[in-house]
Design an enzyme around this catalytic site. Structure first.
Site, mmCIF file in Angstrom:
data_model
loop_
_atom_site.group_PDB
_atom_site.id
_atom_site.type_symbol
_atom_site.label_atom_id
_atom_site.label_comp_id
_atom_site.label_asym_id
_atom_site.label_seq_id
_atom_site.Cartn_x
_atom_site.Cartn_y
_atom_site.Cartn_z
ATOM 1 N N HIS A 162 16.227 10.693 35.703
ATOM 2 C CA HIS A 162 15.185 11.694 35.925
ATOM 3 C C HIS A 162 14.674 12.316 34.611
ATOM 4 O O HIS A 162 13.524 12.142 34.235
ATOM 5 C CB HIS A 162 15.719 12.822 36.807
ATOM 6 C CG HIS A 162 16.334 12.377 38.088
ATOM 7 N ND1 HIS A 162 15.609 11.891 39.159
ATOM 8 C CD2 HIS A 162 17.627 12.355 38.486
ATOM 9 C CE1 HIS A 162 16.420 11.598 40.154
ATOM 10 N NE2 HIS A 162 17.645 11.870 39.783
HETATM 11 O O1 RIB Z 1 16.425 16.167 40.792
HETATM 12 C C1 RIB Z 1 16.808 15.743 39.504
HETATM 13 C C2 RIB Z 1 16.969 16.905 38.577
HETATM 14 O O2 RIB Z 1 18.009 17.753 39.027
HETATM 15 C C3 RIB Z 1 17.385 16.499 37.150
HETATM 16 O O3 RIB Z 1 16.848 17.414 36.235
HETATM 17 C C4 RIB Z 1 18.876 16.599 37.178
HETATM 18 O O4 RIB Z 1 19.437 16.882 35.885
HETATM 19 C C5 RIB Z 1 19.071 17.777 38.083
HETATM 20 O O5 RIB Z 1 18.949 18.955 37.278
#
Ligand code: RIB
Ligand code: CA
Length: 323
Positions: free
Chosen positions: A242
């Site tokens: 992500h």
């Molecule tokens: O949904 C993904 C996000 O949530 C990313 O930033 C991961 O690190 C969590 O914080």
């Protein structure tokens, strides 16, 4: 040769945030990292702060300043993601306790003071719940005039990852997300619609293993632990990367395809909590407040990420070395 981009990262390390920091520090010719602000999120603030320091130390950059911020959301109790990232936030590999210390200035004060005093517009990358940024905007709205772009990992046009409706960063603090999307600034929002298109693989791990450098030696076991979790809990083929997507976007926007839209955040307390309602077809004829993405060049993303991680092999600490 363009000048390095003045950048602040707001994060909650977590393994994918940890990678995002390493990507930034691998490209000092592209980024002038003004500092890292941290919030509670994946794991509690003491751990997210320590993990940000660990990333800087691993990268040989003890000069980077890390500012602890809000331990939790504006209105709601903090929901952790420690299942995904482990109790300390960096499961899979034990890095030494950092010799660096966090700054004694609150992250919100750092954001306001740094942005207001910067001679150049600052780009703000966020990979966490948006609490620090939202409170900085409420306290000093004028920071928006000296922000070049806010690029946030968050949201989803389709499925959620923490609930059926919502992605974690917007779910954790819906009020903060609402403040950003009603601030008048167009937010570049990289959601799980594209981050779920860049997932780790055993082949990639095998390649990382050949890079044999201090960063990948620490990172690969973390990634394998993260990989196993996403396979087990989401039935995916690997772990979605992500937060690295935010830095990849800043380095090569051509990897992403999307459009300007209106987003509204569900700040209810029901099943829709934290959902980013994306008006892709502009049915509501409301003003544009976001740019979202539906496509990513996954191969190009991994080529970029691998190149950045392999640059630690010639392990000259990058930028101002204080190792
Ligand atoms: O949904 C993904 C996000 O949530 C990313 O930033 C991961 O690190 C969590 O914080
Ligand atoms: Ca994060």
């Amino acid at each position: 040769m363009t000048k390095p981009l003045p950048l602040i990262l707001d994060c909650d390390p977590g393994i994918d945030d940890f990678i995002a920091i390493l990507m930034i520090l691998a490209a000092p010719e592209k980024f002038k990292l003004l500092g890292i602000s941290v919030s509670g999120g994946n794991v509690p603030l003491p751990y997210t702060t320590q993990n940000a320091l660990k990333a800087c130390e691993l990268a040989g950059r003890k000069d980077i300043k890390v500012y602890p911020g809000c331990p939790g959301p504006i209105l709601r109790p903090l929901v952790l993601e420690d299942g995904v990232h482990g109790e300390t936030g960096l499961k899979g590999y034990d890095l030494p306790i950092p010799t660096m210390s966090p700054q004694p200035i609150h992250a919100v004060d750092f954001l306001i003071d740094t942005i207001m005093s910067s001679p150049e517009k600052v780009t703000l990358a966020t990979t966490a719940p948006l609490t620090n940024t939202a409170i900085a905007i409420v306290r000093e709205p004028r920071i928006l005039d000296n922000i070049e772009e806010i690029v946030s990992m968050g949201g989803s046009m389709l499925l959620g990852n923490i609930t059926p409706a919502a992605e974690y960063n917007f779910y954790a603090d819906p009020e903060a997300a609402h403040i950003l999307f009603t601030s008048g600034k167009k937010i570049t929002a990289i959601g799980i619609d594209v981050t779920h298109q860049v997932v780790t693989s055993e082949d990639w791990f095998s390649h990382l293993d050949t890079l044999e450098n201090p960063v990948t030696r620490a990172l690969t076991p973390m990634l394998r632990a993260y990989h196993d979790y996403d396979i087990k809990h989401f039935g995916m083929t690997g772990a979605a990367l992500h937060d690295p997507c935010v830095i990849a976007y800043l380095l090569d926007r051509s990897l992403f395809k999307g459009k300007d839209v209106h987003i509204e955040i569900d700040t209810s307390f029901g099943i829709g909590r934290g959902r980013s309602i994306v008006d892709w077809w502009q049915k509501r004829d409301l003003s544009i407040n976001a740019h979202v993405f539906n496509e990513i060049n996954a191969q190009g993303f991994f080529d970029l990420l691998t190149s950045l991680l392999s640059s630690y092999g010639s392990h000259k600490p990058k930028g101002k070395d204080s190792a």
